[in-house]
Design a protein around this motif. Structure first.
Motif, PDB file in Angstrom:
ATOM      1  N   SER A 143       0.836  -1.194   0.000  1.00 19.20           N
ATOM      2  CA  SER A 143       0.000   0.000   0.000  1.00 19.20           C
ATOM      3  C   SER A 143       0.875   1.250   0.000  1.00 19.20           C
ATOM      4  O   SER A 143       1.963   1.252   0.571  1.00 19.20           O
ATOM      5  CB  SER A 143      -0.915   0.011   1.229  1.00 19.20           C
ATOM      6  OG  SER A 143      -1.856   1.049   1.153  1.00 19.20           O
ATOM      7  N   ARG A 194      -5.525  -2.765   4.416  1.00 15.63           N
ATOM      8  CA  ARG A 194      -5.887  -3.177   3.052  1.00 15.63           C
ATOM      9  C   ARG A 194      -4.765  -2.850   2.075  1.00 15.63           C
ATOM     10  O   ARG A 194      -4.013  -1.903   2.283  1.00 15.63           O
ATOM     11  CB  ARG A 194      -7.170  -2.484   2.604  1.00 15.63           C
ATOM     12  CG  ARG A 194      -8.375  -2.893   3.419  1.00 15.63           C
ATOM     13  CD  ARG A 194      -9.645  -2.191   2.949  1.00 15.63           C
ATOM     14  NE  ARG A 194     -10.738  -2.501   3.840  1.00 15.63           N
ATOM     15  CZ  ARG A 194     -11.509  -3.587   3.724  1.00 15.63           C
ATOM     16  NH1 ARG A 194     -11.309  -4.441   2.754  1.00 15.63           N
ATOM     17  NH2 ARG A 194     -12.487  -3.803   4.585  1.00 15.63           N
ATOM     18  N   ASP A 195      -4.709  -3.636   0.992  1.00 10.52           N
ATOM     19  CA  ASP A 195      -3.726  -3.349  -0.045  1.00 10.52           C
ATOM     20  C   ASP A 195      -4.256  -2.281  -0.997  1.00 10.52           C
ATOM     21  O   ASP A 195      -5.356  -1.756  -0.805  1.00 10.52           O
ATOM     22  CB  ASP A 195      -3.309  -4.632  -0.779  1.00 10.52           C
ATOM     23  CG  ASP A 195      -4.411  -5.247  -1.633  1.00 10.52           C
ATOM     24  OD1 ASP A 195      -5.468  -4.614  -1.858  1.00 10.52           O
ATOM     25  OD2 ASP A 195      -4.215  -6.395  -2.091  1.00 10.52           O
ATOM     26  N   GLN A 196      -3.493  -1.957  -2.032  1.00 11.98           N
ATOM     27  CA  GLN A 196      -3.866  -0.905  -2.980  1.00 11.98           C
ATOM     28  C   GLN A 196      -5.187  -1.206  -3.686  1.00 11.98           C
ATOM     29  O   GLN A 196      -5.875  -0.299  -4.122  1.00 11.98           O
ATOM     30  CB  GLN A 196      -2.775  -0.716  -4.036  1.00 11.98           C
ATOM     31  CG  GLN A 196      -1.575   0.059  -3.571  1.00 11.98           C
ATOM     32  CD  GLN A 196      -1.871   1.442  -3.050  1.00 11.98           C
ATOM     33  OE1 GLN A 196      -1.664   1.709  -1.880  1.00 11.98           O
ATOM     34  NE2 GLN A 196      -2.335   2.346  -3.877  1.00 11.98           N
ATOM     35  N   SER A 197      -5.539  -2.494  -3.806  1.00 15.54           N
ATOM     36  CA  SER A 197      -6.781  -2.889  -4.489  1.00 15.54           C
ATOM     37  C   SER A 197      -7.968  -2.964  -3.540  1.00 15.54           C
ATOM     38  O   SER A 197      -9.063  -3.334  -3.953  1.00 15.54           O
ATOM     39  CB  SER A 197      -6.585  -4.245  -5.171  1.00 15.54           C
ATOM     40  OG  SER A 197      -5.531  -4.174  -6.101  1.00 15.54           O
ATOM     41  N   GLY A 198      -7.746  -2.673  -2.253  1.00 14.44           N
ATOM     42  CA  GLY A 198      -8.831  -2.699  -1.286  1.00 14.44           C
ATOM     43  C   GLY A 198      -9.051  -4.046  -0.628  1.00 14.44           C
ATOM     44  O   GLY A 198     -10.001  -4.214   0.134  1.00 14.44           O
ATOM     45  N   ARG A 199      -8.180  -5.011  -0.906  1.00 13.08           N
ATOM     46  CA  ARG A 199      -8.305  -6.339  -0.289  1.00 13.08           C
ATOM     47  C   ARG A 199      -7.695  -6.326   1.113  1.00 13.08           C
ATOM     48  O   ARG A 199      -6.615  -5.777   1.314  1.00 13.08           O
ATOM     49  CB  ARG A 199      -7.607  -7.398  -1.138  1.00 13.08           C
ATOM     50  CG  ARG A 199      -8.282  -7.665  -2.471  1.00 13.08           C
ATOM     51  CD  ARG A 199      -7.576  -8.788  -3.225  1.00 13.08           C
ATOM     52  NE  ARG A 199      -6.196  -8.421  -3.515  1.00 13.08           N
ATOM     53  CZ  ARG A 199      -5.771  -7.964  -4.701  1.00 13.08           C
ATOM     54  NH1 ARG A 199      -6.618  -7.818  -5.694  1.00 13.08           N
ATOM     55  NH2 ARG A 199      -4.508  -7.651  -4.869  1.00 13.08           N
TER      56      ARG A 199
END
Length: 102
Positions: A52, A71-76
C-alpha cells in the motif's frame, strides 16, 4: 515535535510509530515535513513486497495524520502479521514496523 497543533510546521522531518500498535482494524501514522517536499509513505509486507502507498506526491510543510486499515492498494484485506512502513523524501528516510492483528 509538538503534534498538538501549537506548532503548525515541524522543525524536522518525522515519522512516528503507528498507534495503536498492534492494531485492528485501523492504525494512525503521523508524518511531519519541515519543508515543501516530495514524499512517499509505503507499506510493505515482511517479504519486502509493497502492499500500500499512503502518501505519494508533493507536500507542503506540516503534519499529516494518516490512517491505514490493513488493506492493499486494491482494497483487499491483508493477512495479520508484521508490516514495515517507510517514509522517503529527498532529505530524509525512516522505516518502522507495525503489527496487524486479525
Amino acid at each position: 515535535i509538538d503534534f498538538s497543533g501549537n506548532e503548525p510546521i515541524p522543525t524536522e522531518y518525522v515519522l512516528t510509530q503507528n498507534y495503536p500498535n498492534p492494531f485492528n482494524p485501523t492504525t494512525k501514522i503521523m508524518v511531519g515535513l519541515s519543508g515543501a517536499s516530495p514524499a512517499v509513505l509505503t507499506v510493505y509486507n515482511i517479504l519486502g513486497e509493497k502492499v500500500s502507498t499512503l502518501m505519494d506526491g508533493e507536500y507542503a510543510p506540516g503534519v499529516y495524520d494518516l490512517t491505514w486499515d490493513g488493506r492493499d492498494q486494491s482494497g483487499r484485506m491483508l493477512a495479520g502479521g508484521i508490516y514495515i512502513y517507510r517514509l522517503q523524501t529527498p532529505e530524509f528516510t525512516s522505516v518502522k514496523k507495525m503489527v496487524f492483528l486479525k
